[in-house]
Design a protein around this motif. Structure first.
Motif, mmCIF file in Angstrom:
data_model
loop_
_atom_site.group_PDB
_atom_site.id
_atom_site.type_symbol
_atom_site.label_atom_id
_atom_site.label_comp_id
_atom_site.label_asym_id
_atom_site.label_seq_id
_atom_site.Cartn_x
_atom_site.Cartn_y
_atom_site.Cartn_z
ATOM 1 N N ASP A 1 -13.232 6.220 -6.666
ATOM 2 C CA ASP A 1 -14.291 6.976 -5.986
ATOM 3 C C ASP A 1 -13.920 7.383 -4.568
ATOM 4 O O ASP A 1 -14.303 8.443 -4.099
ATOM 5 C CB ASP A 1 -15.576 6.141 -5.928
ATOM 6 C CG ASP A 1 -16.062 5.778 -7.316
ATOM 7 O OD1 ASP A 1 -16.239 6.699 -8.133
ATOM 8 O OD2 ASP A 1 -16.266 4.586 -7.582
ATOM 9 N N ILE A 2 -13.193 6.521 -3.879
ATOM 10 C CA ILE A 2 -12.865 6.733 -2.470
ATOM 11 C C ILE A 2 -11.446 6.206 -2.252
ATOM 12 O O ILE A 2 -11.002 5.303 -2.976
ATOM 13 C CB ILE A 2 -13.907 6.008 -1.577
ATOM 14 C CG1 ILE A 2 -13.776 6.410 -0.107
ATOM 15 C CG2 ILE A 2 -13.854 4.500 -1.758
ATOM 16 C CD1 ILE A 2 -14.967 5.955 0.740
ATOM 17 N N ALA A 3 -10.724 6.800 -1.307
ATOM 18 C CA ALA A 3 -9.352 6.358 -1.045
ATOM 19 C C ALA A 3 -9.069 6.393 0.447
ATOM 20 O O ALA A 3 -9.660 7.187 1.189
ATOM 21 C CB ALA A 3 -8.356 7.229 -1.812
ATOM 22 N N PHE A 4 -8.151 5.533 0.877
ATOM 23 C CA PHE A 4 -7.857 5.335 2.297
ATOM 24 C C PHE A 4 -6.361 5.467 2.563
ATOM 25 O O PHE A 4 -5.539 4.926 1.819
ATOM 26 C CB PHE A 4 -8.291 3.926 2.724
ATOM 27 C CG PHE A 4 -9.697 3.566 2.338
ATOM 28 C CD1 PHE A 4 -10.752 3.818 3.210
ATOM 29 C CD2 PHE A 4 -9.976 2.967 1.120
ATOM 30 C CE1 PHE A 4 -12.057 3.477 2.868
ATOM 31 C CE2 PHE A 4 -11.275 2.624 0.766
ATOM 32 C CZ PHE A 4 -12.312 2.879 1.644
ATOM 33 N N LYS A 5 -6.028 6.184 3.642
ATOM 34 C CA LYS A 5 -4.652 6.234 4.141
ATOM 35 C C LYS A 5 -4.741 6.430 5.645
ATOM 36 O O LYS A 5 -5.216 7.476 6.109
ATOM 37 C CB LYS A 5 -3.856 7.368 3.499
ATOM 38 C CG LYS A 5 -2.405 7.426 3.988
ATOM 39 C CD LYS A 5 -1.599 8.488 3.287
ATOM 40 C CE LYS A 5 -1.988 9.860 3.786
ATOM 41 N NZ LYS A 5 -1.130 10.935 3.264
ATOM 42 N N ALA A 6 -4.295 5.433 6.404
ATOM 43 C CA ALA A 6 -4.465 5.443 7.858
ATOM 44 C C ALA A 6 -5.941 5.703 8.163
ATOM 45 O O ALA A 6 -6.794 5.024 7.629
ATOM 46 C CB ALA A 6 -3.524 6.437 8.512
ATOM 47 N N THR A 7 -6.259 6.689 8.990
ATOM 48 C CA THR A 7 -7.668 6.956 9.308
ATOM 49 C C THR A 7 -8.303 8.007 8.397
ATOM 50 O O THR A 7 -9.458 8.368 8.578
ATOM 51 C CB THR A 7 -7.806 7.428 10.773
ATOM 52 O OG1 THR A 7 -6.984 8.582 10.956
ATOM 53 C CG2 THR A 7 -7.415 6.327 11.745
ATOM 54 N N THR A 8 -7.551 8.482 7.412
ATOM 55 C CA THR A 8 -8.068 9.494 6.488
ATOM 56 C C THR A 8 -8.734 8.823 5.297
ATOM 57 O O THR A 8 -8.157 7.935 4.662
ATOM 58 C CB THR A 8 -6.935 10.406 5.990
ATOM 59 O OG1 THR A 8 -6.313 11.029 7.113
ATOM 60 C CG2 THR A 8 -7.455 11.473 5.045
ATOM 61 N N ILE A 9 -9.954 9.259 5.010
ATOM 62 C CA ILE A 9 -10.689 8.787 3.836
ATOM 63 C C ILE A 9 -11.010 10.007 2.974
ATOM 64 O O ILE A 9 -11.518 11.004 3.483
ATOM 65 C CB ILE A 9 -12.000 8.071 4.245
ATOM 66 C CG1 ILE A 9 -11.718 6.906 5.202
ATOM 67 C CG2 ILE A 9 -12.726 7.567 3.003
ATOM 68 C CD1 ILE A 9 -12.984 6.230 5.720
ATOM 69 N N PRO B 1 -2.600 -5.945 13.439
ATOM 70 C CA PRO B 1 -2.130 -5.055 12.381
ATOM 71 C C PRO B 1 -3.235 -4.089 11.953
ATOM 72 O O PRO B 1 -4.342 -4.517 11.622
ATOM 73 C CB PRO B 1 -1.764 -6.003 11.234
ATOM 74 C CG PRO B 1 -1.616 -7.348 11.869
ATOM 75 C CD PRO B 1 -2.542 -7.353 13.045
ATOM 76 N N GLY B 2 -2.934 -2.795 12.015
ATOM 77 C CA GLY B 2 -3.908 -1.770 11.655
ATOM 78 C C GLY B 2 -3.763 -1.302 10.228
ATOM 79 O O GLY B 2 -2.914 -1.775 9.468
ATOM 80 N N ARG B 3 -4.625 -0.349 9.852
ATOM 81 C CA ARG B 3 -4.666 0.222 8.502
ATOM 82 C C ARG B 3 -5.133 -0.791 7.461
ATOM 83 O O ARG B 3 -4.687 -0.775 6.321
ATOM 84 C CB ARG B 3 -3.316 0.819 8.107
ATOM 85 C CG ARG B 3 -2.862 1.941 9.025
ATOM 86 C CD ARG B 3 -1.615 2.619 8.518
ATOM 87 N NE ARG B 3 -1.212 3.695 9.420
ATOM 88 C CZ ARG B 3 -0.436 4.709 9.076
ATOM 89 N NH1 ARG B 3 0.025 4.810 7.854
ATOM 90 N NH2 ARG B 3 -0.114 5.630 9.956
ATOM 91 N N PHE B 4 -6.040 -1.668 7.865
ATOM 92 C CA PHE B 4 -6.666 -2.617 6.944
ATOM 93 C C PHE B 4 -8.176 -2.469 7.080
ATOM 94 O O PHE B 4 -8.764 -2.918 8.058
ATOM 95 C CB PHE B 4 -6.245 -4.057 7.251
ATOM 96 C CG PHE B 4 -4.824 -4.375 6.888
ATOM 97 C CD1 PHE B 4 -4.502 -4.781 5.600
ATOM 98 C CD2 PHE B 4 -3.814 -4.262 7.828
ATOM 99 C CE1 PHE B 4 -3.193 -5.076 5.262
ATOM 100 C CE2 PHE B 4 -2.495 -4.557 7.499
ATOM 101 C CZ PHE B 4 -2.179 -4.967 6.208
ATOM 102 N N TYR B 5 -8.795 -1.828 6.100
ATOM 103 C CA TYR B 5 -10.225 -1.541 6.172
ATOM 104 C C TYR B 5 -11.067 -2.738 5.738
ATOM 105 O O TYR B 5 -10.796 -3.370 4.708
ATOM 106 C CB TYR B 5 -10.583 -0.369 5.259
ATOM 107 C CG TYR B 5 -10.270 0.991 5.823
ATOM 108 C CD1 TYR B 5 -11.287 1.807 6.296
ATOM 109 C CD2 TYR B 5 -8.975 1.474 5.865
ATOM 110 C CE1 TYR B 5 -11.019 3.074 6.797
ATOM 111 C CE2 TYR B 5 -8.686 2.735 6.360
ATOM 112 C CZ TYR B 5 -9.713 3.526 6.830
ATOM 113 O OH TYR B 5 -9.435 4.777 7.322
ATOM 114 N N SER B 6 -12.100 -3.002 6.530
ATOM 115 C CA SER B 6 -13.177 -3.893 6.112
ATOM 116 C C SER B 6 -14.439 -3.041 6.093
ATOM 117 O O SER B 6 -14.681 -2.269 7.024
ATOM 118 C CB SER B 6 -13.339 -5.064 7.081
ATOM 119 O OG SER B 6 -12.234 -5.933 6.999
ATOM 120 N N PHE B 7 -15.214 -3.167 5.038
ATOM 121 C CA PHE B 7 -16.426 -2.356 4.918
ATOM 122 C C PHE B 7 -17.422 -3.038 3.987
ATOM 123 O O PHE B 7 -17.093 -3.969 3.259
ATOM 124 C CB PHE B 7 -16.097 -0.945 4.411
ATOM 125 C CG PHE B 7 -15.350 -0.891 3.094
ATOM 126 C CD1 PHE B 7 -16.024 -0.833 1.887
ATOM 127 C CD2 PHE B 7 -13.948 -0.870 3.076
ATOM 128 C CE1 PHE B 7 -15.341 -0.754 0.678
ATOM 129 C CE2 PHE B 7 -13.250 -0.807 1.878
ATOM 130 C CZ PHE B 7 -13.946 -0.747 0.667
#
Length: 197
Positions: free
Chosen positions: A77-85, A178-184
């Motif tokens: 449904d949704i995808a993440f790469k760096a700050t792009t969703i 460390p970045g690029r790890f989403y919590s939501f």
């Protein structure tokens, strides 16, 4: 001898009759309620931390990461790469995915808006404005009150709020985080309605 067999037979039938009747037989069976509203808190979704230029695909319906090999399907449904969703629709996938970012209080959003959704296009993505970037500290921070409301690949509604872009969601991330790890957190409505309560 006949009396003993007759007595034993009556005793055996009595035991069988008592064991087959239980308290459960007296109570009507109730159907199991169907749960359509799913709430979930997710931590540390790797959004290309290894910088391989790959999206991480996520199914809100199933509450899990979907293999990259299914990127051309409606399994995500949704995808993440760096700050792009991105959402699974438009230029990003074959699904019915659309989204918008609204401002409000997450818990107070009890229904998805009727209008205002956009699908991804080659030049612009439907999900924008969810974070701010500090030019001095180089830290990415989710915008307070930014709620992503989306239609999933199958056209169902969900609301999502990003709480951190850094591994283990530190309260005050710095350049060593460390970045690029989403919590939501998100709520997914499986019944096709716009209701989140």
């Amino acid at each position: 001898m006949k009396i003993q067999f007759l007595t034993a037979g009556i005793l055996l039938m009595s035991v069988f009759a008592m064991s087959s009747c239980s308290k459960d037989d007296d109570e009507p069976t109730r159907p199991t309620p169907v749960v359509t509203l799913q709430s979930k808190v997710v931590a540390n979704v790797d959004a290309d931390a290894g910088k391989k230029d790959l999206f991480t695909f996520y199914s809100l319906a199933d509450g899990k990461v979907v293999p990259n090999s299914d990127s051309a399907s409606t399994k995500w449904d949704i995808a993440f790469k760096a700050t792009t969703i991105i959402v699974n629709g438009g230029s990003s996938g074959p699904g019915k995915g659309e989204a918008q970012v609204i401002t409000g209080v997450y818990n107070n959003l009890v229904a998805a808006p009727e209008t205002g959704y956009k699908s991804d296009a080659a030049a612009t993505k439907a999900i924008a404005g969810w974070y701010s970037y500090n030019m001095t500290t180089h830290i990415i921070t989710p915008v307070a009150g930014a709620i992503i409301v989306l239609k999933t690949a199958s056209g169902k509604y969900a609301k999502l709020e990003v709480s951190s872009y850094y591994k283990d969601a530190p309260a005050t991330p710095d350049l060593n985080s460390p970045g690029r790890f989403y919590s939501f957190r998100y709520v997914y409505q499986a019944d096709g309605s716009r209701n989140f309560k």
